[in-house]
Design an enzyme around this catalytic site. Structure first.
Site, PDB file in Angstrom:
ATOM      1  N   GLU A  12      -6.017   7.021  -4.327  1.00 54.80           N
ATOM      2  CA  GLU A  12      -5.852   8.199  -3.475  1.00 54.80           C
ATOM      3  C   GLU A  12      -6.979   9.201  -3.732  1.00 54.80           C
ATOM      4  O   GLU A  12      -7.536   9.792  -2.786  1.00 54.80           O
ATOM      5  CB  GLU A  12      -4.496   8.841  -3.764  1.00 54.80           C
ATOM      6  CG  GLU A  12      -3.914   9.639  -2.612  1.00 54.80           C
ATOM      7  CD  GLU A  12      -3.379   8.768  -1.484  1.00 54.80           C
ATOM      8  OE1 GLU A  12      -4.132   8.551  -0.506  1.00 54.80           O
ATOM      9  OE2 GLU A  12      -2.214   8.330  -1.568  1.00 54.80           O
ATOM     10  N   CYS A  43       0.824  -1.207   0.000  1.00 55.08           N
ATOM     11  CA  CYS A  43       0.000   0.000   0.000  1.00 55.08           C
ATOM     12  C   CYS A  43       0.860   1.261   0.000  1.00 55.08           C
ATOM     13  O   CYS A  43       1.528   1.557  -0.974  1.00 55.08           O
ATOM     14  CB  CYS A  43      -0.967  -0.053   1.172  1.00 55.08           C
ATOM     15  SG  CYS A  43      -2.335   1.118   1.042  1.00 55.08           S
ATOM     16  N   HIS A  44       0.903   2.027   1.100  1.00 51.88           N
ATOM     17  CA  HIS A  44       1.791   3.191   1.193  1.00 51.88           C
ATOM     18  C   HIS A  44       3.153   2.831   1.767  1.00 51.88           C
ATOM     19  O   HIS A  44       4.021   3.694   1.880  1.00 51.88           O
ATOM     20  CB  HIS A  44       1.154   4.284   2.063  1.00 51.88           C
ATOM     21  CG  HIS A  44      -0.015   4.967   1.420  1.00 51.88           C
ATOM     22  ND1 HIS A  44      -1.298   4.508   1.568  1.00 51.88           N
ATOM     23  CD2 HIS A  44      -0.089   6.060   0.621  1.00 51.88           C
ATOM     24  CE1 HIS A  44      -2.127   5.298   0.899  1.00 51.88           C
ATOM     25  NE2 HIS A  44      -1.423   6.244   0.310  1.00 51.88           N
TER      26      HIS A  44
END
Length: 562
Positions: free
Chosen positions: A195, A164-165
């Site tokens: 996002e 993910c991030h």
């Protein structure tokens, strides 16, 4: 044919034992179970708990807890670290349900205590994992302690995983020569579209997808919320929280030195075609490659024996020639001879010319080559040959007896030089494009042909599919053997993938294939197998086979026997 699109799949499913014995035809032989060995994983989380607007954030709990519990279940030791140490901040939007709280109890407890990142060294660990959440976007991109660890992990060939991030921690990392760690690597992460959908594109310090692309990564997006993992060893990445289970399973597989499972044999649609065994060979015959003459005669290389077999359209088998070394790639030349890529009895890479009577002549040796593999016709007396360990493609001129490196490129190479799977493997030309399977990276590469057959820039057009050899039909559909996955797949020009044959059709250990050449079989592909030598089925290795599959579309004749 239009350029292949990106076909993305989820890493799930079956586990297979790892390498115990080397076999140059595939690279390895699988036997037995991995030795018991406690693995150690460093999990690096964020210490940041606020957006600039002071909205709470931190780690997305699922992306930490699901992998943590999977690693714990498999007896893997974990250390949790963060820039500041102390309790891990958790994004309140990811707080667990009562059922999750019970299932994740050990992970939630572990999250209360993290050590300082600056106190750790890469030597103590086998892998590093970066869970996501928006917090990592703020304090990991510029963290020098993390960057040093990432460089040491990468340059030691140790696994780096992020979801993910979590890949935000990769954006500032560089190798010893200053190259961005992610440059030319296939990866994924939380996408720009995701996002925007989350309405946080204005809250983050940068768009992760855009930054990774700017650094030279081959960024592979899937639909919003898709369960999607990419592996370009030693880098393993997942797109979003829904990828947490898949990346956890993949981490376990890699750490336990198991073949990374692909779901194309679990979740991909099937359209099984009619199959017929044309010929059988003794158990432990490693049929490596195939070429078919215009009259329908089939010629096969047997790698370990260094032999070429002739199979008639009616299935009668004759030993046609023996090179005295190993035999891998095979094509026909314009004079009706066979050209075979392999090695001499003293393991020097070589090209052999075999005339119609079976007389063998060593055409040339290539002492600078490493492992010559698939071959294809380029034009006039020119042929291209994959060098699976050099990460290169050779061009030979059979009339002049000369050889040169046509292209050497990272996309053709192994991502891990210690991993014995072949890289550049099968080669085929279609509509002025050379397609190359990189088996170790599980990618299909597209190389435009320019001028008189010079290479353009390689592009990754297909990922997460274990192609060995392949062929194309006149419509641009690609048919590929998957070797240790015991199947044959069809991939359309827009990258829709279908399984058309499995073990039940006799393609256990499928290694290569080619289209028939006569009016009675030009809509059929002939598949060679090794009977499962590389990964024996539960019932044991079977006879090697030539299996005819009726696919219903005529094959492309570009690069075929003259």
């Amino acid at each position: 044919m239009a350029a292949f699109g990106i076909h993305l799949v989820t890493i799930r499913g079956l586990w297979y034992p790892w390498v115990k014995r080397f076999n140059p035809g595939l690279g390895i032989i699988f036997t037995g179970k991995p030795e018991e060995n406690m693995k150690k994983v460093l999990i690096v989380t964020t210490s940041h708990d606020r957006f600039e607007a002071l909205t709470p954030t931190g780690v997305w709990l699922e992306e930490f807890a699901v992998p943590y519990m999977a690693l714990l279940q498999h007896g893997i030791e974990m250390t949790i670290a963060s820039p500041k140490g102390g309790a891990m901040p958790v994004d309140p939007r990811s707080l667990p349900t009562p059922q999750q709280e019970q299932a994740w109890e050990a992970a939630i407890e572990a999250a209360k205590y993290t050590v300082k990142l600056s106190d750790l060294s890469a030597e103590a660990f086998d892998a590093l994992f970066l869970p996501g959440g928006h917090g990592p976007m703020f304090d990991l991109p510029d963290n020098k302690d993390l960057h040093l660890l990432l460089r040491e992990f990468y340059e030691s060939g140790k696994l780096i995983a992020a979801v993910c991030h979590g890949p935000a921690g990769l954006v500032g990392a560089t190798l010893s020569d200053g190259t961005p760690l992610v440059k030319n690597k296939v990866l994924t992460a939380y996408t720009y579209a995701e996002e925007v959908a989350a309405q946080l594109d204005q809250e983050v310090p940068f768009i992760l997808e855009h930054r990774l692309r700017e650094l030279g990564a081959y960024f592979i997006p899937q639909a919003n919320k898709a369960d999607h993992v990419e592996y370009d060893g030693p880098l393993l990445t997942g797109q979003n929280p829904n990828s947490s289970t898949s990346i956890a399973h993949a981490i376990v597989a890699i750490l336990n030195q198991q073949l990374l499972p692909l779901p194309i044999f679990i979740h991909t649609p099937e359209a099984i075609v009619p199959a017929k065994t044309v010929a059988e060979f003794p158990i432990n015959t490693f049929l490596e490659n195939i070429v078919i003459a215009q009259n329908g005669d089939i010629f096969l290389t047997s790698y370990e024996e260094g032999k070429v077999y002739h199979v008639t359209p009616t299935g009668i088998v004759h030993e046609h020639a023996e090179t005295g070394g190993n035999a891998a790639g095979i094509v026909c030349d314009r004079q009706g001879n066979l050209l075979v890529a392999g090695s001499t009895s003293d393991k020097i890479p070589a090209i052999f010319c075999i005339d119609p009577t079976g007389k063998v002549e060593r055409l040339m040796t290539l002492p600078d080559a490493i492992f010559l593999n698939g071959m294809t016709y380029l034009g006039a007396d020119r042929y291209l040959i994959a060098d699976s360990y050099k990460g290169a493609i050779w061009e030979i001129d059979s009339a002049q007896g000369t050889a040169r490196i046509w292209l050497q490129h990272e996309r053709l190479a192994r991502s891990n030089a210690q991993h014995p799977f072949p890289a550049a493997n099968g080669l085929k030309i279609f509509e002025h494009v050379l397609y190359v399977s990189n088996t170790q990276r599980q990618q299909l590469i597209r190389i435009p042909l320019v001028g008189d057959g010079r290479p353009g820039s390689p592009e990754v057009v297909l990922t997460q599919v274990n192609l060995d050899d392949f062929a194309l039909d006149v419509q641009g559909n690609l048919y590929g053997t998957t070797h240790v996955y015991n199947s044959v797949v069809r991939i359309t020009p827009d990258s829709q993938l279908t399984v058309i044959a499995k073990a039940e059709q006799g393609v256990i250990g499928s290694t290569a294939l080619a289209f028939g050449r006569t009016s009675t079989d030009n809509t059929a592909v002939y598949v060679t197998t090794n009977g499962g030598m590389s990964l024996p089925p539960a019932t044991g290795v079977e006879p090697a086979r030539v299996v005819r599959l009726e696919v219903g579309v005529a094959g492309s004749t570009v690069g075929s026997c003259r």
